[in-house]
Design a protein around this motif. Structure first.
Motif, PDB file in Angstrom:
ATOM      1  N   UNK A 176       0.841  -1.194   0.000  1.00 29.22           N
ATOM      2  CA  UNK A 176       0.000   0.000   0.000  1.00 29.22           C
ATOM      3  C   UNK A 176       0.875   1.243   0.000  1.00 29.22           C
ATOM      4  N   UNK A 177       0.486   2.302  -0.709  1.00 26.55           N
ATOM      5  CA  UNK A 177       1.305   3.516  -0.766  1.00 26.55           C
ATOM      6  C   UNK A 177       1.697   4.017   0.615  1.00 26.55           C
ATOM      7  N   UNK A 178       2.946   4.389   0.747  1.00 29.01           N
ATOM      8  CA  UNK A 178       3.526   4.814   2.014  1.00 29.01           C
ATOM      9  C   UNK A 178       4.288   3.726   2.728  1.00 29.01           C
ATOM     10  N   UNK A 179       4.001   2.455   2.406  1.00 30.18           N
ATOM     11  CA  UNK A 179       4.644   1.326   3.079  1.00 30.18           C
ATOM     12  C   UNK A 179       6.014   1.034   2.480  1.00 30.18           C
ATOM     13  N   UNK A 180       6.849   0.382   3.272  1.00 33.40           N
ATOM     14  CA  UNK A 180       8.095  -0.155   2.713  1.00 33.40           C
ATOM     15  C   UNK A 180       7.715  -1.271   1.735  1.00 33.40           C
ATOM     16  N   UNK A 181       8.274  -1.213   0.529  1.00 32.08           N
ATOM     17  CA  UNK A 181       7.927  -2.190  -0.505  1.00 32.08           C
ATOM     18  C   UNK A 181       8.270  -3.591  -0.025  1.00 32.08           C
ATOM     19  N   UNK A 182       7.376  -4.563  -0.235  1.00 32.70           N
ATOM     20  CA  UNK A 182       7.583  -5.899   0.329  1.00 32.70           C
ATOM     21  C   UNK A 182       8.748  -6.664  -0.300  1.00 32.70           C
ATOM     22  N   UNK A 183       9.237  -7.594   0.494  1.00 35.10           N
ATOM     23  CA  UNK A 183      10.258  -8.539   0.029  1.00 35.10           C
ATOM     24  C   UNK A 183       9.586  -9.786  -0.515  1.00 35.10           C
ATOM     25  N   UNK A 184      10.094 -10.254  -1.656  1.00 38.28           N
ATOM     26  CA  UNK A 184       9.765 -11.589  -2.167  1.00 38.28           C
ATOM     27  C   UNK A 184      10.989 -12.067  -2.944  1.00 38.28           C
TER      28      UNK A 184
END
Length: 538
Positions: free
Chosen positions: A437-445
Motif C-alpha cells: 500500500x502507498x507509504x509502506x516499505x515495498x515488500x520482500x519476495x
C-alpha cells in the motif's frame, strides 16, 4: 592563523552509525559530502549492538551487509533472552531465538537483525566511507559555528586542538551529532521530554570464562530479577568475553556501589571479572519539534532519543538517513519539487513518535514488574514464587520487544509525495503483514537464487509491473521530461503478485511505495509531479 576553505554539497556533523549511514547513502547516489566527527573514530564503550532488520536491508543496498555479518559475532552464540534471578542462577523464562547460524530467515525480509557492537560497526563503516585525506570523513574535527544564507550554509570547523580553522561552504548541513545536538540548539529547536527521565550506569566488563561456565544457559540478553537496581539487562557484547550490565542509578545501591560489586551481585557463578568502564547516562525520551530549519536537517539522536528497550533507536535514525538521502540527491540534481525536502519531517517525525512510545512501553514492562524477595529463597516458598513468576512471564507479551516487524517495517508514510489509497489497509495491523500500500516499505519476495525484490530498488524510482505496461514509453517519457530517474521492472512471479497486490506499484528510491494501481493513471505527468514533490494534492 589563516583558514582553509572547501566546498561541498552536504556537510554531515557526527560520524556515529547514523551519520555514516547517511554518508553511505549519499555516496551511493553520487552526492559530494564532507563528514566532520569530533572524536577519533574509536568507540570506548559500545552500548548498542543489535542492528535491526530494516537497517540491514539498507546496509545490503549499500554493499556492507556481508561485512557486518562477518564482523566477529560467533555464529553459535545463542540470541535468546532469558529472565533470571542472577546470571547462572535460577532461570525463570527463556525466549528461544536460535543462533546466527541456526535461525531461519523471516518470510518478510532477506536480512535478519545482526549483532555488531558499535566498537566494530563504527570503524567498519568509517573504513567503507573513507577517512581524510583518502575519503570525506574528517576525524577530530569540531563544528565551531555555522550560519545560513539563501543558497547554502557556511560552517567553521576546527581540526585538532591546535589546528587551523576550516571554512566549509555547503548547500545543506545535516546534524547527526547526538541527543545533546549543538546544531539543534543553535537552530532554536526544542526537544521536550515526553516521559520521566531515568539515570542508569552502563558497566562494561570482561569475563573471559563466563561463556564456558554458562554453557547452555548462555543468552544474548539476561534480564536480572534481583532488585530495583539490578532488574535491567546484562548483555553479551562480543559473544566471547565482553559484557555490558545496565544498572538503575536513580538512588540506593545503584548509585553508591562500586562497579565490581554490582557485577558480582549480578552473576551467581564465581568467575574472573575485569571492569573496563563505568559510564553513567540519563535516559530521556525526546522528539524534536522540527526536523528541519531552512537548509539544516536533524537526523538520528539529534532528532529523537528513545529508550534502548527494543533496540529501535539506531534503526529509526538509519531509516531517517535513508529517507533524507534520496531527497537531498534529488534537490541537488534539480528534479525535486518544492515539497520534497519538507516531506522528510512529515514522514519521519510520526515514526519517531510511535517508536518512542513502543520503546517506552517495553521499558515500563520491565520497571513495573513486581519482584518478590522470595524469588531468591532456596525453599518451598521460593520455588512457588519462581513458578508463579515463570507463569507470569510466559503470559506476557515478551516477544514483542525482540521480534517487532510492525515497528521495523510497519511505517506507512503520509505526506504530499505519497498517493495514499483510502481503500488500502492502514499500517499497524495486528498481526503485522507485508503490504505494498502507498507509504509502506515495498515488500520482500524472492525472485531467483539470492535475489530479492528489494534488490531492484535503489538509485531510481522503479515501476514494478506484473506484465509489460502498454504505455511504458509514455510513462518513461513523463518522468524523463522532468528529470526524474525511473526504471521499469516486469515481475510476473506468483510470489511477487501475491504480496504486491496491484498490477503496477511505483517504488521510491528509498524503497517505500509512492503509488499503486491496476491501471496506470491517465495523466502520467501528474504522477511524476506528485512523487517528486511538485504536485498539488491527489
Amino acid at each position: 592563523m589563516s583558514a582553509h576553505h572547501c566546498e561541498t554539497d552536504v556537510l554531515i556533523v557526527g560520524a556515529g552509525p547514523v551519520g555514516l549511514s547517511l554518508a553511505m547513502d549519499l555516496r551511493y547516489r553520487g552526492v559530494d559530502f564532507l563528514l566532520a566527527e569530533a572524536g577519533d573514530g574509536t568507540v570506548a564503550h559500545p552500548k548498542v549492538s543489535t542492528i535491526g532488520p530494516r537497517s540491514m536491508e539498507l546496509f545490503r543496498r549499500w554493499g556492507v551487509a556481508e561485512k557486518i555479518r562477518d564482523a566477529g559475532w560467533p555464529g553459535d552464540h545463542p540470541l535468546d533472552a532469558a529472565w533470571v534471578t542472577r546470571v547462572g542462577g535460577h532461570e525463570l523464562f527463556r525466549l528461544a531465538l536460535g543462533t546466527a547460524d541456526s535461525r531461519s530467515l523471516p518470510e518478510h525480509t532477506p536480512e535478519s537483525n545482526q549483532i555488531c557492537p558499535a566498537h566494530w560497526l563504527t570503524p567498519l563503516l568509517m573504513r567503507e566511507v573513507g577517512v581524510h585525506p583518502e575519503g570525506p570523513v574528517r576525524t577530530e574535527c569540531t563544528l565551531e559555528d555555522f550560519s545560513q544564507c539563501e543558497d547554502g550554509v557556511l560552517a567553521v570547523l576546527r581540526e585538532g586542538l591546535d589546528g587551523k580553522p576550516l571554512l566549509v561552504r555547503a548547500r545543506y548541513l545535516v546534524a547527526c551529532d547526538g541527543s545533546s545536538s549543538q546544531v539543534r540548539k543553535a537552530c532554536g529547536i526544542d526537544a521536550p521530554a515526553r516521559h520521566e527521565s531515568r539515570l542508569f550506569r552502563n558497566i562494561l566488563f570482561r569475563a573471559p570464562k563466563l561463556r564456558d561456565q554458562l554453557g547452555e544457559r548462555n543468552a544474548l540478553v539476561h534480564f536480572l530479577m534481583l532488585s530495583a537496581t539490578l532488574r535491567f539487562p546484562m548483555r553479551a557484547v562480543d559473544g566471547c568475553e565482553l559484557y555490558n550490565l545496565v544498572v538503575g542509578a536513580d538512588g540506593g545501591a545503584g548509585a553508591e556501589m562500586d562497579a565490581l560489586s554490582l557485577v558480582s551481585q549480578a552473576i551467581a557463578l564465581p568467575t574472573p571479572v575485569e571492569v573496563l568502564s563505568d559510564s553513567p547516562w540519563r535516559l530521556t525520551h525526546r522528539v524534536a519539534d522540527r526536523f528541519r530549519q531552512g537548509r539544516v536537517f536533524l537526523v538520528g539522536d539529534a532528532a529523537h532519543t528513545l529508550s534502548l528497550s527494543g533496540g529501535f533507536g539506531m534503526s529509526t535514525g538509519i531509516c531517517g538517513a535513508a529517507d533524507l538521502g534520496w531527497k537531498l540527491a534529488a534537490e541537488l540534481a534539480g528534479w525535486a519539487g518544492s515539497a520534497l525536502l519538507d516531506s522528510y519531517e512529515q514522514e519521519r517525525r510520526p515514526v519517531a513518535l510511535a517508536s518512542l512510545e513502543e520503546a517506552n512501553g517495553n521499558l515500563l514492562r520491565t520497571v513495573r514488574r513486581p519482584l518478590s524477595p522470595q524469588l531468591h529463597q532456596e525453599s518451598a516458598a521460593g520455588e512457588r514464587a519462581r513458578a508463579e513468576m515463570s507463569r507470569h512471564l510466559a503470559e506476557s507479551d515478551l516477544r514483542r520487544e525482540f521480534d517487532a516487524p510492525q515497528v521495523h517495517f510497519g511505517a506507512q508514510y503520509r505526506s504530499p509525495i505519497v498517493q495514499v489509497d483510502p481503500a488500502a489497509p492502514a499500517g499497524g495491523d495486528q498481526p503485522w503483514r507485508q503490504s505494498a500500500a502507498p507509504g509502506s516499505r515495498a515488500p520482500h519476495a524472492w525472485l531467483r537464487g539470492g535475489v530479492s525484490t528489494l534488490d531492484l530498488f535503489g538509485p531510481d524510482f522503479v515501476m514494478l509491473c506484473r506484465t509489460e505496461p502498454e504505455r511504458r514509453w509514455q510513462l518513461e517519457h513523463a518522468f524523463a521530461q522532468r528529470g526524474v530517474p525511473l526504471t521499469t521492472a516486469v515481475c510476473p512471479a506468483p510470489a511477487v503478485t501475491r504480496v504486491y497486490e496491484r498490477a503496477h506499484v511505483l517504488v521510491r528510491p528509498d524503497g517505500h511505495v509512492a503509488w499503486w494501481g491496476d491501471e496506470l493513471p491517465r495523466d502520467l505527468g501528474w504522477l511524476a509531479d506528485k512523487v517528486r514533490g511538485a504536485g498539488a494534492g491527489g
